[in-house]
Design a protein around this motif. Structure first.
Motif, PDB file in Angstrom:
ATOM      1  N   SER A  22       0.869  -1.304  -0.016  1.00 27.96           N
ATOM      2  CA  SER A  22       0.020  -0.007  -0.062  1.00 27.96           C
ATOM      3  C   SER A  22       0.701   1.238  -0.101  1.00 27.96           C
ATOM      4  N   GLN A  40      -3.018   2.335   4.253  1.00 24.08           N
ATOM      5  CA  GLN A  40      -1.963   2.610   5.252  1.00 24.08           C
ATOM      6  C   GLN A  40      -2.605   3.177   6.465  1.00 24.08           C
ATOM      7  N   GLN A  84      -8.051   0.688   7.964  1.00 21.22           N
ATOM      8  CA  GLN A  84      -7.526  -0.832   8.091  1.00 21.22           C
ATOM      9  C   GLN A  84      -8.753  -1.202   8.984  1.00 21.22           C
ATOM     10  N   GLY A 117       6.100   2.771   0.359  1.00 22.83           N
ATOM     11  CA  GLY A 117       4.644   2.330   0.861  1.00 22.83           C
ATOM     12  C   GLY A 117       5.083   1.355   2.047  1.00 22.83           C
ATOM     13  N   THR A 118       4.248   0.517   2.319  1.00 18.49           N
ATOM     14  CA  THR A 118       4.185  -0.430   3.466  1.00 18.49           C
ATOM     15  C   THR A 118       3.753  -1.768   2.669  1.00 18.49           C
TER      16      THR A 118
END
Length: 113
Positions: A8, A13, A18, A72-73
């Motif tokens: 993401s 994120q 979430q 991103g993650t």
């Protein structure tokens, strides 16, 4: 249990996105996608805007510069959570498998053209 990797660079994120999408906050690690830059889309889905808090969401576009990167993650999620992410994302995005800077392959949402 099988797992999926999801990269993401945008609203997935956000803790509130979430919690709404997955029912929990995800643990992730930093990574990047190479060869892309960020643009923005205007989102018209009122539920997505309410959850994310914005009608402007980032979207990946290929870059003419091969070394361009978007940070991103990477999250490890279940197949059911991946399906929930599909439901969250609007039709302007499509999910594709990509290789990240770290070398891992992950799903990412990019512009559906």
């Amino acid at each position: 249990m099988s797992t999926e990797l999801l990269f993401s660079y945008g609203t997935l994120q956000l803790p509130q996105v979430q919690r709404s999408t997955f029912g929990r906050e995800l643990d992730g690690r930093p990574d990047a996608i190479v060869g892309y830059v960020l643009h923005h889309l205007t989102i018209n889905d009122p539920q997505v805007v309410a959850v994310s808090g914005s009608d402007r969401h980032p979207v990946l576009r290929p870059s003419p510069q091969p070394h361009a990167q978007v940070a991103g993650t990477v999250f490890t999620i279940s197949p059911a959570e991946l399906a929930a992410a599909d439901d969250y994302e609007v039709d302007a995005y499509r999910r594709v498998a990509v290789r990240l800077r770290s070398g891992v392959q992950a799903w990412v949402y990019m512009l559906a053209e």
